[in-house]
Motif scaffolding. Structure first.
Motif, short mmCIF file in Angstrom:
data_model
loop_
_atom_site.label_atom_id
_atom_site.label_comp_id
_atom_site.label_asym_id
_atom_site.label_seq_id
_atom_site.Cartn_x
_atom_site.Cartn_y
_atom_site.Cartn_z
N GLY A 195 53.54 28.03 -1.82
CA GLY A 195 52.24 27.91 -2.56
C GLY A 195 51.73 27.09 -3.69
O GLY A 195 50.80 27.10 -4.30
N VAL A 196 52.18 25.79 -3.50
CA VAL A 196 52.29 24.66 -4.40
C VAL A 196 52.35 25.33 -6.09
O VAL A 196 51.42 25.16 -6.63
N THR A 197 53.25 25.89 -6.37
CA THR A 197 53.46 26.39 -7.71
C THR A 197 54.62 25.64 -8.36
O THR A 197 55.81 25.47 -8.08
N ILE A 334 44.75 25.21 -4.00
CA ILE A 334 43.63 25.55 -4.47
C ILE A 334 43.77 27.11 -3.84
O ILE A 334 43.62 27.37 -2.85
N GLU A 335 43.55 28.08 -4.69
CA GLU A 335 43.20 29.41 -4.44
C GLU A 335 41.85 29.65 -4.46
O GLU A 335 41.40 29.73 -5.36
N ASP A 339 38.66 33.06 2.49
CA ASP A 339 39.78 32.86 3.67
C ASP A 339 40.26 31.45 3.54
O ASP A 339 39.24 30.81 3.79
N ALA A 340 41.51 31.09 3.32
CA ALA A 340 41.65 29.38 3.55
C ALA A 340 41.53 28.87 4.76
O ALA A 340 40.89 28.00 4.92
N GLY A 341 41.81 29.67 5.83
CA GLY A 341 41.55 29.24 7.23
C GLY A 341 40.24 28.87 7.50
O GLY A 341 39.80 27.76 8.11
N GLU A 342 39.06 29.76 6.97
CA GLU A 342 37.80 29.64 7.14
C GLU A 342 37.42 28.24 6.44
O GLU A 342 36.56 27.46 6.70
N VAL A 343 37.87 28.01 5.03
CA VAL A 343 37.58 26.96 4.32
C VAL A 343 38.00 25.63 5.01
O VAL A 343 37.25 24.58 5.14
N ILE A 344 39.35 25.72 5.72
CA ILE A 344 39.72 24.50 6.10
C ILE A 344 39.07 24.09 7.60
O ILE A 344 38.50 23.00 7.69
N HIS A 359 48.31 31.28 1.23
CA HIS A 359 47.05 31.72 1.32
C HIS A 359 46.06 30.53 0.60
O HIS A 359 44.88 30.94 0.18
N LYS A 360 46.85 29.48 0.17
CA LYS A 360 45.83 28.54 -0.68
C LYS A 360 45.79 27.20 0.28
O LYS A 360 46.21 27.00 1.46
#
Length: 387
Positions: A195-197, A334-335, A339-344, A359-360
């Protein structure tokens, strides 16, 4: 059949590919088979350090191809030795073992830790502590090291000898050290697939002290964070520690497969002939390309990475639809409220390539991406998230 149809028929169904065939590119611009242009903010998952078809990298690779493309490790190779020298000079490490991937680099680090435990305390001291939510590779043993149960499904039994601590929880780490016969601690300082943390600096420094107090090797997995990605040459340099072992891959090769396990003073002589090996490890073409990458990761470039990172954080933090921004340097999560898939999918439609981490949305642009391209891409990402 077209390429997508051939892929579906003949390639193992292990990837949920986007409906996009990349055909060519230059720098941070890539093109599909129809000629449509995209700004690439994924770089092959942090591999294409200076983008696509980088001239200096290409020249180094082609020059070596005209000499010899491969020699086994029964013989000496100039690019291999020179890359090891450069890595040691830049990090203070003492020796390097070359392989072909991050998973192999981490496998080697695990071998080093267990050999160290056997040498200093006894063969039963073979347990490594990694973190929950970590990711260390897809071999059975590096999956076992990975602290995410979802990656363990279907492949049990896992390799024994790994326990997983809660990130940023020092008491949990102390408990595990006391409960198990440990030989080392292995951390990603920014958990990429998790999750890029970024880990807290105080926690990392305290974990490092615990390792020293208990004579455990401290291993940092820099497969994704390394080679300038976080704004330091290696992420550990921003945490004020000196690991015993550092693993790296991905961006070191600039587009060719390479893995490297860097050994510090305590373990520089842990290996003797026959204890480890690799057919393609230290391949002269891959090493020549990596030398070109490493030589250009200077302070000016790293400063520009930090500047671009600050721009992305400032632009997206608090923006409409953005719940939070995490990461370090040009390794950013980026959270979103959506939905992340929709943004991509929408970003691809609008000509920007981004990827996912849990989920990011994950951004991993070329370290030298131009400001005009970066600003245009981030504005598109911002617009898509807000819709």
């Amino acid at each position: 059949m077209n390429i997508i149809e051939k892929d579906k028929q003949y390639i193992a169904n292990t990837y949920a590919r986007f409906p996009l065939q990349l055909a060519k590119g230059k720098g941070s611009l890539v093109y599909d088979e129809t000629g449509k242009e995209y700004i690439d903010l994924g770089t092959g998952i942090a591999v294409n350090t200076f983008g696509v078809a980088d001239e200096a990298w290409k020249a180094a690779v082609l020059s070596q191809l005209d000499k010899i493309q491969h020699t086994s490790n029964l013989y000496y190779s100039a690019p291999c030795a020179e890359l090891a020298e450069a890595l040691c000079n830049r990090t203070g490490m003492k020796k390097v073992f070359f392989s072909n991937s991050g998973a192999e680099a981490n496998e080697t680090a695990i071998k080093v830790a267990r050999k160290y435990g056997e040498k200093t305390k006894g063969a039963e001291y073979n347990v490594l502590i990694t973190l929950k939510n970590s990711f260390h590779g897809r071999t059975i043993t590096t999956l076992s090291a990975t602290g995410q149960e979802v990656f363990h499904e279907h492949f049990t039994p896992m390799t024994e000898g790994f326990v997983h601590a809660t990130a940023n929880d020092l008491d949990d780490l102390k408990t595990l050290i006391g409960a198990h016969k440990c030989c080392g601690i292995m951390l990603e300082l920014v958990q990429g697939e998790g999750g890029v943390t970024a880990l807290d600096k105080d926690y990392v420094q305290a974990a490092y002290r615990l390792a020293r107090e208990n004579d455990l090797l401290f291993i940092v997995d820099e497969v994704q964070t390394g080679n300038g990605r976080t704004g330091a040459l290696y992420a550990y340099m921003a945490y004020g520690i000196t690991p015993d072992v550092v693993t790296t891959a991905k961006g070191l090769g600039g587009g060719l497969p390479i893995g490297a396990t860097l050994l510090g003073e305590r373990v520089q002589d842990i290996f003797t002939p026959g204890l480890n090996g690799s057919t393609f490890g230290g391949n002269p073409v891959a090493c020549a390309g990596a030398l070109s990458i490493l030589h250009r990761l200077d302070e000016d470039l790293l400063a520009s990475v930090r500047e671009k990172s600050e721009y992305i954080f400032q632009t997206l933090t608090g923006a409409k639809g953005v719940k939070g921004v995490s990461g370090m340097g040009l390794m950013i999560g980026i959270e979103c409220e959506k939905d992340a898939g929709e943004v991509i999918a929408k970003c691809i439609e609008k000509g920007v390539l981004v990827i996912k981490a849990k989920h990011k949305i994950r951004l991993l642009p070329a370290l030298n991406i131009g400001w005009d391209e970066l600003k245009k891409a981030i504005e598109i990402v911002k617009e898509v998230i807000a819709q």
